[in-house]
Design a protein around this motif. Structure first.
Motif, PDB file in Angstrom:
ATOM      1  N   GLU A   7       0.863  -1.179   0.000  1.00 46.23           N
ATOM      2  CA  GLU A   7       0.000   0.000   0.000  1.00 46.23           C
ATOM      3  C   GLU A   7       0.894   1.222   0.000  1.00 46.23           C
ATOM      4  OE1 GLU A   7      -3.682   2.118   2.471  1.00 46.23           O
ATOM      5  OE2 GLU A   7      -2.687   0.351   3.295  1.00 46.23           O
ATOM      6  N   VAL A   8       0.495   2.221  -0.745  1.00 46.51           N
ATOM      7  CA  VAL A   8       1.134   3.531  -0.682  1.00 46.51           C
ATOM      8  C   VAL A   8       0.212   4.456   0.090  1.00 46.51           C
ATOM      9  CG1 VAL A   8       1.920   5.546  -1.979  1.00 46.51           C
ATOM     10  CG2 VAL A   8       2.439   3.240  -2.812  1.00 46.51           C
ATOM     11  N   ILE A   9       0.731   5.056   1.164  1.00 52.10           N
ATOM     12  CA  ILE A   9      -0.019   6.046   1.937  1.00 52.10           C
ATOM     13  C   ILE A   9       0.641   7.392   1.681  1.00 52.10           C
ATOM     14  CG2 ILE A   9      -0.861   6.731   4.207  1.00 52.10           C
ATOM     15  CD1 ILE A   9      -0.529   3.809   5.074  1.00 52.10           C
ATOM     16  N   ARG A  10      -0.118   8.327   1.194  1.00 51.90           N
ATOM     17  CA  ARG A  10       0.394   9.626   0.734  1.00 51.90           C
ATOM     18  C   ARG A  10      -0.191  10.736   1.593  1.00 51.90           C
ATOM     19  NH1 ARG A  10      -0.555   9.853  -5.297  1.00 51.90           N
ATOM     20  NH2 ARG A  10       1.351   8.606  -5.217  1.00 51.90           N
ATOM     21  N   SER A  11       0.649  11.665   1.976  1.00 54.46           N
ATOM     22  CA  SER A  11       0.178  12.823   2.753  1.00 54.46           C
ATOM     23  C   SER A  11       1.097  14.008   2.499  1.00 54.46           C
ATOM     24  CB  SER A  11       0.158  12.505   4.251  1.00 54.46           C
ATOM     25  OG  SER A  11      -0.081  13.672   5.025  1.00 54.46           O
ATOM     26  N   ARG A  12       0.523  15.175   2.562  1.00 56.52           N
ATOM     27  CA  ARG A  12       1.342  16.387   2.497  1.00 56.52           C
ATOM     28  C   ARG A  12       1.995  16.704   3.837  1.00 56.52           C
ATOM     29  NH1 ARG A  12      -3.362  17.866  -0.303  1.00 56.52           N
ATOM     30  NH2 ARG A  12      -3.054  18.020  -2.570  1.00 56.52           N
ATOM     31  N   ARG A  13       1.639  15.905   4.870  1.00 59.94           N
ATOM     32  CA  ARG A  13       2.184  16.159   6.213  1.00 59.94           C
ATOM     33  C   ARG A  13       2.585  14.828   6.854  1.00 59.94           C
ATOM     34  NH1 ARG A  13      -1.201  20.419   9.679  1.00 59.94           N
ATOM     35  NH2 ARG A  13       0.867  20.483  10.647  1.00 59.94           N
ATOM     36  N   VAL A  14       3.641  14.224   6.357  1.00 62.89           N
ATOM     37  CA  VAL A  14       4.168  12.998   6.956  1.00 62.89           C
ATOM     38  C   VAL A  14       5.179  13.388   8.024  1.00 62.89           C
ATOM     39  CG1 VAL A  14       5.399  10.842   6.562  1.00 62.89           C
ATOM     40  CG2 VAL A  14       3.810  11.704   4.827  1.00 62.89           C
ATOM     41  N   PRO A  42       4.000   4.949  -7.566  1.00 59.93           N
ATOM     42  CA  PRO A  42       2.755   4.390  -8.096  1.00 59.93           C
ATOM     43  C   PRO A  42       2.230   3.301  -7.173  1.00 59.93           C
ATOM     44  CG  PRO A  42       4.635   3.454  -9.253  1.00 59.93           C
ATOM     45  CD  PRO A  42       5.188   4.490  -8.306  1.00 59.93           C
ATOM     46  N   ALA A  43       0.934   3.130  -7.140  1.00 61.96           N
ATOM     47  CA  ALA A  43       0.356   2.095  -6.292  1.00 61.96           C
ATOM     48  C   ALA A  43       0.632   0.706  -6.854  1.00 61.96           C
ATOM     49  CB  ALA A  43      -1.145   2.313  -6.146  1.00 61.96           C
ATOM     50  N   GLY A  44       0.788   0.609  -8.185  1.00 60.44           N
ATOM     51  CA  GLY A  44       1.030  -0.694  -8.780  1.00 60.44           C
ATOM     52  C   GLY A  44      -0.148  -1.623  -8.538  1.00 60.44           C
ATOM     53  N   ASP A  45       0.168  -2.832  -8.067  1.00 58.52           N
ATOM     54  CA  ASP A  45      -0.891  -3.804  -7.784  1.00 58.52           C
ATOM     55  C   ASP A  45      -1.490  -3.619  -6.389  1.00 58.52           C
ATOM     56  OD1 ASP A  45      -0.568  -4.986 -10.244  1.00 58.52           O
ATOM     57  OD2 ASP A  45       0.955  -6.390  -9.510  1.00 58.52           O
ATOM     58  N   GLY A  46      -0.974  -2.654  -5.642  1.00 57.59           N
ATOM     59  CA  GLY A  46      -1.458  -2.456  -4.284  1.00 57.59           C
ATOM     60  C   GLY A  46      -2.497  -1.345  -4.199  1.00 57.59           C
ATOM     61  N   ARG A  47      -2.704  -0.831  -2.991  1.00 57.00           N
ATOM     62  CA  ARG A  47      -3.680   0.221  -2.738  1.00 57.00           C
ATOM     63  C   ARG A  47      -2.968   1.568  -2.635  1.00 57.00           C
ATOM     64  NH1 ARG A  47      -4.557  -3.779   0.799  1.00 57.00           N
ATOM     65  NH2 ARG A  47      -3.597  -2.585   2.487  1.00 57.00           N
ATOM     66  N   LEU A  48      -3.696   2.614  -2.938  1.00 57.96           N
ATOM     67  CA  LEU A  48      -3.207   3.974  -2.725  1.00 57.96           C
ATOM     68  C   LEU A  48      -4.187   4.676  -1.808  1.00 57.96           C
ATOM     69  CD1 LEU A  48      -1.438   6.488  -3.272  1.00 57.96           C
ATOM     70  CD2 LEU A  48      -2.901   6.925  -5.277  1.00 57.96           C
ATOM     71  N   THR A  49      -3.690   5.184  -0.695  1.00 58.84           N
ATOM     72  CA  THR A  49      -4.495   5.982   0.228  1.00 58.84           C
ATOM     73  C   THR A  49      -3.904   7.374   0.258  1.00 58.84           C
ATOM     74  OG1 THR A  49      -5.039   4.064   1.605  1.00 58.84           O
ATOM     75  CG2 THR A  49      -5.304   6.236   2.595  1.00 58.84           C
ATOM     76  N   ASP A  50      -4.639   8.339  -0.252  1.00 57.80           N
ATOM     77  CA  ASP A  50      -4.177   9.722  -0.293  1.00 57.80           C
ATOM     78  C   ASP A  50      -4.883  10.497   0.817  1.00 57.80           C
ATOM     79  OD1 ASP A  50      -3.415  12.329  -0.853  1.00 57.80           O
ATOM     80  OD2 ASP A  50      -3.558  12.065  -3.021  1.00 57.80           O
ATOM     81  N   LEU A  51      -4.117  10.898   1.813  1.00 58.26           N
ATOM     82  CA  LEU A  51      -4.677  11.594   2.976  1.00 58.26           C
ATOM     83  C   LEU A  51      -4.823  13.093   2.756  1.00 58.26           C
ATOM     84  CD1 LEU A  51      -2.694   9.829   5.869  1.00 58.26           C
ATOM     85  CD2 LEU A  51      -4.955   9.252   4.971  1.00 58.26           C
ATOM     86  N   GLY A  52      -4.302  13.606   1.649  1.00 57.06           N
ATOM     87  CA  GLY A  52      -4.361  15.047   1.440  1.00 57.06           C
ATOM     88  C   GLY A  52      -3.559  15.785   2.501  1.00 57.06           C
ATOM     89  N   ASP A  53      -4.229  16.722   3.191  1.00 48.93           N
ATOM     90  CA  ASP A  53      -3.551  17.500   4.231  1.00 48.93           C
ATOM     91  C   ASP A  53      -3.659  16.870   5.615  1.00 48.93           C
ATOM     92  OD1 ASP A  53      -2.652  19.585   2.557  1.00 48.93           O
ATOM     93  OD2 ASP A  53      -4.644  20.497   2.576  1.00 48.93           O
ATOM     94  N   THR A  54      -4.322  15.734   5.730  1.00 53.09           N
ATOM     95  CA  THR A  54      -4.357  15.024   7.001  1.00 53.09           C
ATOM     96  C   THR A  54      -2.963  14.468   7.289  1.00 53.09           C
ATOM     97  OG1 THR A  54      -6.684  14.448   6.731  1.00 53.09           O
ATOM     98  CG2 THR A  54      -5.396  13.100   8.259  1.00 53.09           C
ATOM     99  N   ALA A  55      -2.493  14.672   8.485  1.00 50.76           N
ATOM    100  CA  ALA A  55      -1.120  14.279   8.827  1.00 50.76           C
ATOM    101  C   ALA A  55      -1.011  12.769   9.006  1.00 50.76           C
ATOM    102  CB  ALA A  55      -0.677  14.985  10.104  1.00 50.76           C
TER     103      ALA A  55
END
Length: 451
Positions: A7-14, A42-55
């Protein structure tokens, strides 16, 4: 071979050990496999969770939790405590050896705890052992069995099955723990100072506060440090409520004593001046002190004098709290002393921290990295870093909510934070890469041992 789970977890505030920045976090098979630029993975075969501005924070590590199971499961239990932990962004707890029956003072008692927890927890678990009169010979087998160290009291604990250590027994226990290389974690209040303090039962909080003066902490810490100096033991002072102990700790460190200390959310966020008479939900030992003392604790925390901020979650059945709203007397002297806050520590501390100009990175250091380091789990827990367990929290630092009992997951929804408005909301908690659903069933948590 089964395909790996990613899984890729994406955030502007990691929130990383070096500070906060936009990033993508790649999780593979429960661990953090890579950290890269925001939007680059890229998420590829996994999941992508985009948190936006949530830390995205590291999961909290709480090394001071009284689960009370087995034996006092009516007070709390692994299922309810760990659900509350996960709902509050806590992904690892280390359970105190009391107030369960039996307490964790022999290897058999430890095994009873592990059996009680099996299949009933929502977060990863470790266990402290107990050092009490008469169990000196049990410390080595408990250490080998995987406890994280040994809890002891210098004054009566409040439960008969976990007596406190007199000076000679403390010296012997510390010497044995030094030999083993084990950490001693100590409730430091001096019984002689407590006995000499005015004991006035009743509903007035100021009378209860006078019954447990700061001098009880300073006298006990001074005794503990002297014993640690003689024995070479590593010691950790639990739940510091009085800023008066801080100079003692600084001097001892300068003299080569291995000593650390913690404080708790209630000492950083509540103050004696605002505790209503009869409001026994606020009772804990040592007690919540005045505003000037609270500010001194914040100064010390900012200066790095505390290793950790942890809950000291210590619930009981509501009847023992003598709550006036439930027909109780509101007598502080007679009520059970313990704060229930496992689910609320993160927003409670953040509410005060941001007002003082602190950052999410500071928060993660106090409540995740520091406790993980204390417990020897910093190779696995406590940071958003490659190779660590993917214990993560999606946290909105601007979210505002009012604490309502119906939203609490610990067994009895009693807390001094009821009705308070706090800032910071937990949206999602991941344990080793899996989303924790506190309304569902637990999955494969780990019973941890120190590394």
């Amino acid at each position: 071979m089964p395909r790996s789970e990613t899984e890729v977890i994406r955030s502007r505030r990691v929130v990383l050990p070096e500070g906060e920045r936009p990033a993508d976090v790649l999780v593979r098979d429960g661990r953090i496999a890579r950290i890269a630029g925001h939007g680059s993975l890229p998420a590829g075969d996994g999941r992508l969770t985009d948190l936006g501005d949530t830390a995205l924070l590291p999961g909290l590590v709480d090394t001071h939790v009284h689960v009370n199971e087995p034996g006092r499961t009516a007070w709390e239990g692994f299922a309810t405590a760990t659900r509350a932990a996960a709902a509050g962004g806590v992904t690892t707890i280390v359970d105190m050896p009391l107030n369960s029956v039996p307490p964790t003072t022999t290897p058999a008692d430890l095994e009873a705890k592990r059996k009680a927890a099996a299949g009933r927890a929502w977060v990863d678990l470790g266990f402290w052992g107990g050092a009490v009169p008469g169990n000196l010979a049990d410390l080595e087998p408990l250490h080998r069995a995987g406890v994280f160290g040994f809890k002891s009291f210098l004054s009566p604990s409040g439960v008969d099955e976990f007596p406190h250590l007199e000076p000679a027994a403390l010296e012997a226990a510390l010497a044995e723990q030094a030999r083993l290389g084990a950490l001693a974690v100590v409730h430091a209040e001096d019984p002689a100072v407590l006995a000499a303090a005015p004991q006035q039962p009743g509903v007035r909080y100021r009378d209860f506060l006078a019954s447990r003066p700061p001098g009880a902490e300073t006298a006990a810490v001074a005794r503990l440090l002297a014993a640690a100096r003689r024995t070479g033991a590593r010691v950790h002072v639990l739940h510091v409520s009085s800023a008066a102990v801080l100079p003692l700790l600084c001097r001892a460190r300068a003299q080569g004593v291995e000593v650390t200390a913690e404080t708790c959310p209630h000492y950083l966020t509540l103050a004696a001046e605002h505790v209503p008479d009869g409001a026994t939900a606020f009772k804990c030992c040592p007690p919540i002190r005045d505003e000037a003392n609270r500010e001194a604790l914040w100064t010390a925390l900012a200066a790095g004098e505390f290793t950790a901020v942890v809950s000291d979650h210590s619930p009981s059945v509501p009847g023992l709290k003598l709550l006036p709203e439930r027909g109780g007397s509101g007598d502080f002297a007679a009520a059970w002393g313990g704060i229930s806050s496992l689910q609320l520590g993160l927003p409670a501390v953040w509410t005060e921290a941001r007002r003082r100009g602190h950052t999410l990175a500071d928060l993660a250091g106090w409540m995740s990295a520091g406790p993980a380091r204390l417990a020897g789990l910093d190779g696995r827990k406590g940071a958003v870093a490659v190779g660590r367990d993917a214990d993560l929290v999606a946290f909105d630092p601007d979210g505002v909510f009012t604490v309502h009992a119906a939203g609490l997951h610990h067994r009895h929804p009693v807390t001094p934070y009821a009705g308070r408005t706090l800032t910071g909301t937990v949206h999602t908690t991941w344990l080793r890469g899996r989303v924790v659903d506190v309304g569902g069933e637990p999955f494969g948590v780990q019973l941890l041992r120190p590394h």
